[in-house]
Design an enzyme around this catalytic site. Structure first.
Site, short mmCIF file in Angstrom:
data_model
loop_
_atom_site.label_atom_id
_atom_site.label_comp_id
_atom_site.label_asym_id
_atom_site.label_seq_id
_atom_site.Cartn_x
_atom_site.Cartn_y
_atom_site.Cartn_z
CB THR A 67 7.12 56.31 -2.76
OG1 THR A 67 7.18 54.95 -3.54
CG2 THR A 67 8.09 56.01 -1.48
CD GLU A 90 7.95 69.39 -9.11
OE1 GLU A 90 8.65 68.48 -9.60
OE2 GLU A 90 6.74 69.43 -9.35
#
Length: 177
Positions: A154, A43
């Site tokens: 996005t 991540e």
């Protein structure tokens, strides 16, 4: 030291055109993903030395099915048509299928460096809406959603590009009264 999240950057389009510096970062991030045991990126990561990217902290070694790596490969494919981006996308798809597929769909994994991954038991909505969409587009013809006609927000929603030319929009000219 700069810290980055989500392997790799979601600014694929801008850095793809930014020259060799942006391209070199994309290549480094690809190698980050493929240096983990699961072939999936953590991540959050940082660049320790040179272009070697590693997970920032122990609790950020997870992968939650984010789309950014696939999105990057799609944009890079569209800009360059270098077959390595489709190959990398296929390898990522295989890793997701091998390590994230569970009986009820797909799940994030808690540690991409572990050879025995444990699941977070969550299939994020963006996995279906974005990750799989970008995989589909990566292997589709450029005639499907051409970048001259579509822009993606996005959340990977396609929006048509309006070519207005010499059209005057209402309210842009004073009323001649």
């Amino acid at each position: 030291m700069p810290r980055h999240t989500s392997c790799p950057s979601s600014s694929a389009g801008s850095s793809a055109e930014a020259g060799s510096g942006g391209l070199q970062i994309k290549l480094s991030l690809h190698y980050l993903c493929f240096h983990t045991v699961l072939k999936l990126g953590p991540e959050a990561f940082k660049f320790d030395s040179g272009l070697e990217a590693v997970a920032v902290r122990q609790n950020e070694k997870y992968y939650i099915l984010r789309p950014e790596v696939i999105e990057t490969y799609w944009y890079m494919w569209r800009f360059t048509h270098d077959p390595k981006y489709r190959q990398w996308g296929w390898e990522a798809a295989q890793a997701i299928d091998k390590y994230c597929r569970v009986s009820g769909g797909f799940s994030g994994v808690k540690d991409v460096y572990s050879s025995n991954p444990t699941y977070d038991d969550v299939q994020q909505s963006f996995f279906l809406a974005e990750t799989l969409k970008y995989l589909y587009l990566l292997f589709s013809s450029d005639d499907l959603m051409p970048l001259e006609s579509w822009v993606f927000n996005t959340e990977a929603h396609p929006l048509p590009v309006l070519h207005l030319g010499n059209i005057t929009l209402p309210g842009s000219q004073p009323d001649p009264q």
